[in-house]
Motif scaffolding. Structure first.
Motif, mmCIF file in Angstrom:
data_model
loop_
_atom_site.group_PDB
_atom_site.id
_atom_site.type_symbol
_atom_site.label_atom_id
_atom_site.label_comp_id
_atom_site.label_asym_id
_atom_site.label_seq_id
_atom_site.Cartn_x
_atom_site.Cartn_y
_atom_site.Cartn_z
ATOM 1 N N THR A 98 17.130 -6.470 -61.947
ATOM 2 C CA THR A 98 16.543 -5.646 -62.891
ATOM 3 C C THR A 98 15.730 -6.815 -63.653
ATOM 4 N N THR A 99 16.256 -7.993 -63.969
ATOM 5 C CA THR A 99 15.414 -9.216 -64.505
ATOM 6 C C THR A 99 14.411 -9.444 -63.628
ATOM 7 N N LEU B 106 14.978 -5.634 -71.835
ATOM 8 C CA LEU B 106 16.088 -5.738 -70.989
ATOM 9 C C LEU B 106 17.396 -5.767 -71.730
ATOM 10 N N GLU B 107 17.225 -5.345 -72.933
ATOM 11 C CA GLU B 107 18.629 -5.426 -73.701
ATOM 12 C C GLU B 107 19.124 -6.563 -73.424
ATOM 13 N N ARG C 200 26.196 -7.604 -59.400
ATOM 14 C CA ARG C 200 25.389 -8.924 -59.725
ATOM 15 C C ARG C 200 24.042 -8.711 -59.196
ATOM 16 N N GLN C 201 23.775 -8.070 -57.901
ATOM 17 C CA GLN C 201 22.396 -7.897 -57.371
ATOM 18 C C GLN C 201 21.595 -7.117 -58.319
ATOM 19 N N LEU D 162 12.470 -5.280 -54.346
ATOM 20 C CA LEU D 162 11.402 -6.033 -54.839
ATOM 21 C C LEU D 162 9.811 -5.794 -53.979
ATOM 22 N N GLY D 163 10.065 -5.911 -52.667
ATOM 23 C CA GLY D 163 9.027 -5.604 -52.023
ATOM 24 C C GLY D 163 8.387 -4.377 -51.937
#
Lengths: 483, 483
Positions: B75-76, B467-468, B69-70, B11-12
């Motif tokens: 994604t979200t 995001l489906e 899971r990560q 994310l960074g």
């Protein structure tokens, strides 16, 4: 080609039965000194003549059992032919409905939809009012018989989940209904009589009570009054009719088991549980809205919400007031209610609760499987895993329902109906509900002023929805008629 | 618990990239002598600071590959966090959007929806107009990357059908995108540049051409003009944008194969074929209606129908005129178009054509199986049988889409929006389309006057649809966070 003789033989018997049913309003009309008793006798004569003709002409083939294709043809043909003959009284009576309106009213009756094209019911004779109720009542028991005996064997839209083991491997129609048919019929009769009795006790005139009882248990929705149940302005009557509509949307197999002393089967049934839960949720939502947003008293809001939500959820279509004046949330709620419907094996229409149970189970397992991709999570219904065969059937059914809804809406749009009228009347026709949204087809309107083409589209939609789509659509596949 | 450090590390990096992207409008704004260049520099500074902070704080975990899971969390979280930081310029600029409006506009941008809360685009500085286009363009390439690389491995809603063999047995994210990523990026860039060039040749000012090209290829729909593409009143521009919107809704994997010299793969693809067929069918229907019912000339009707149908079908949302004035059939058609959408692996939203292909195949096989109950008829896609695993995924996806649509509509109804506005804006948000129906959210309106709660509901709906659904909803299951 499919040998139609055994089909026509059975159809002959059914038409003769219809002719006999026409004598009931004839007698009532004569007793009331109404003008239309001769109309019913004439209609009965014509219907009986054709029925006996079909019976005699095809009696050599009559003894043989129906095969699968004949069963499909019979199912669709029965509802169409009965719809045609049962419309005779509407055309011949003093109402003088034209062909389109008479067929629309009849189809709306036998499919237990309850949309009407008669703007002024006071102008209708007692015989006609009773005939409308009788059509719904016969349509109600007819659809229960079909859902319990025929559709599971035809494997329509996931209905094979309700097959008994004995019928599993046979293509011949060995009606499971025989095992439980007597009890189901008793339950249907008992509920009808009980409803009429309760309504009389609560102050409704006997004639109205009988008609409303037949239309309640059949989740039909034809009233004897233009203002529907709202006409009586009696809270007790609304509660009583709400109860019997609710029972009409409950699986009759389950209620027959209760009658046979086994209440646990019904209470443990997933479909029945979710039927209760979803109706309670919508009642709570609409009640809260009425209290919070419209400032109504809690008990008043609870009664009006319960009556109208149960009426639309069970696809009956009685109204006690114009709920489209309650504001945007209730309107949206009533729109979605027209899709869900009641239990299978009941008189209610819609997509049916059991299909949503399966859909929900599949969706829930999908979410679970995302986290554990290698754990196989099979969907279940009533604590039993569902075969992929059923999942495909249900998916196919939702697909055809969605396509039928879209095409019907577009067709109604092409007839010039606005978007709210098109969407809601397409949805209510497929779900056999009765009222839609908007000024024309809404709870305060009638279907009388719709264009002719729209009435035929909606009639087709009602039949399509009532016969669970596939039963009709399969007749349009070339493969069906081959070999 | 899920170890979030690798997620925050990635994310960074993404936030640092976003900060770099903010310098583009800063430069353009400065070159135009606009007032807001400092706003973009400030926003870039804040975003870069947080991005570098996340990067440095989590760099020890950065080297490890993400587990399943990560990947879901990343994604979200990516779309939410980028939505938050990218909204800074809207709040700080001379438009002074409040927090709700800024987030709505940003989410509408990065999800390539195209609904706007800015009633007067003339009041917006060039930097802001460009930033809106850049958000859509980045969102477009982002969703292609996600659909090609991540969703198939996450097995979201039947997307596992697009997995390659190599990634089949791995829970680790080994991007298939690496094989074809370069070509897809080249196609995306080429289409964008080509679109801008064509628009300039057709007479559009360079700035508008660049913005419209980015919003077309991304099927986004943000225009630089209040009257959208209708502002330019140039038939050639409408045809050109229709073409590039159509390409934006086409699978980029297929177009990359065309670019690599293998055009057959795209032409033989069921999804692409049905994408063409269904758009052509809707164009034909609306054109015929306009000619027959509205008396428009054939070519004029064909152009306006093509442009607006392609715009809604590809979930872009540009408009050339107010098509809700064309009458009831087109309105119903545009309503249903908001659900279908484009190909998977494109920038378009909606339910996606491949899911309808699978649905249609299942329904067709069901009809066939009714006649021959013992012949096993497996559904297929692209001439290959579909596993039951996929059928269940698709069924589950339709279920969650339907439920999200119903709940969103009810929520908007509770905010006081009328039924047409509620239904259509819920549908367009989930499908990332842009305009709905009715005066407020219709093609001639903006979302500016909606209640605050409705704007947040719609923002959530846009993210959910983009995001489906499952990618977001799985985070709300307790099971996801266990162990």
């Amino acid at each position: 080609m499919v040998d139609l003789r055994p089909v026509l033989f059975v159809l002959g018997i059914l038409l003769a039965t219809l002719a006999a049913a026409m004598l009931v309003p004839a007698v009532v009309e004569a007793a009331h000194g109404g003008p239309d008793w001769g109309v019913f006798v004439l209609s009965a004569g014509v219907t009986l003549f054709v029925g006996i003709g079909l019976f005699l002409a095809n009696r050599t083939a009559g003894a043989s059992a129906l095969n699968l294709r004949q069963a499909f043809v019979l199912t669709t043909l029965t509802w169409m032919v009965i719809g045609a003959f049962a419309s005779l009284p509407f055309m011949l009576s003093q109402l003088q409905l034209d062909f389109t309106d008479a067929v629309f009213e009849t189809v709306s009756g036998i499919t237990t939809t309850g949309s009407t094209v008669i703007p002024d019911l006071d102008a209708a004779s007692p015989g006609i009012l009773l005939w409308r109720a009788v059509l719904q009542w016969m349509g109600g028991i007819g659809i229960i018989a079909m859902a319990v005996a025929i559709l599971p064997i035809l494997q329509v839209g996931g209905m094979q989940i309700f097959r008994t083991e004995s019928s599993d491997k046979s293509e011949k129609i060995k009606p499971r209904i025989q095992q439980i048919a007597g009890t189901i019929l008793k339950v249907y009769l008992t509920l009808s009589i009980a409803c009429a009795a309760v309504l009389v006790v609560l102050g409704m005139p006997v004639f109205d009570a009988v008609c409303h009882a037949m239309a309640s248990v059949a989740t039909g929705g034809f009233s004897t009054q233009d203002a529907s149940v709202g006409h009586f302005r009696t809270p007790g009557i609304e509660w009583a009719i709400a109860l019997f509509m609710f029972l009409g949307g409950t699986t009759f197999v389950g209620m027959a088991q209760v009658a046979q002393g086994a209440p646990r089967a019904l209470l443990a049934d997933s479909q029945f549980r979710w039927y209760c839960i979803y109706i309670a949720a919508f009642v709570a939502m609409v009640t809260l809205w009425q209290v919070a947003s419209e400032g109504r008293g809690l008990f008043d809001a609870l009664r009006s919400s319960t009556f109208n939500v149960v009426s639309i959820a069970t696809t009956t279509g009685f109204v006690s007031e114009d709920y489209t004046l309650w504001g945007p949330l209730p309107i949206a709620a009533f729109f979605f209610l027209t899709f869900i419907g009641g239990c299978t094996g009941s008189t209610a229409g819609g997509l049916k609760v059991f299909r949503f149970c399966i859909l929900g189970s599949v969706a829930g397992k999908q979410l679970r499987q995302l986290v554990h991709p290698h754990a196989v999570a099979l969907p279940s219904f009533n604590r039993r895993p569902i075969s992929d065969d059923i999942v495909r059937s249900v998916l196919g059914f939702f697909c055809l329902y969605g396509m039928s809804f879209a095409l019907l809406t577009l067709g109604l749009g092409a007839c010039g109906l606005d978007i709210v009228t098109s969407l809601s009347s397409a949805a209510q026709a497929l779900g056999n509900v009765g009222p839609g949204l908007g000024q024309i087809v809404g709870p305060a309107g009638t279907f009388a002023t719709l264009p002719i083409a729209a009435k035929w589209l909606l009639s087709a939609g009602m039949l399509l929805g009532r016969l669970e789509l596939l039963t009709v659509l399969v007749l349009f596949t070339p493969r069906f008629w081959r070999r």
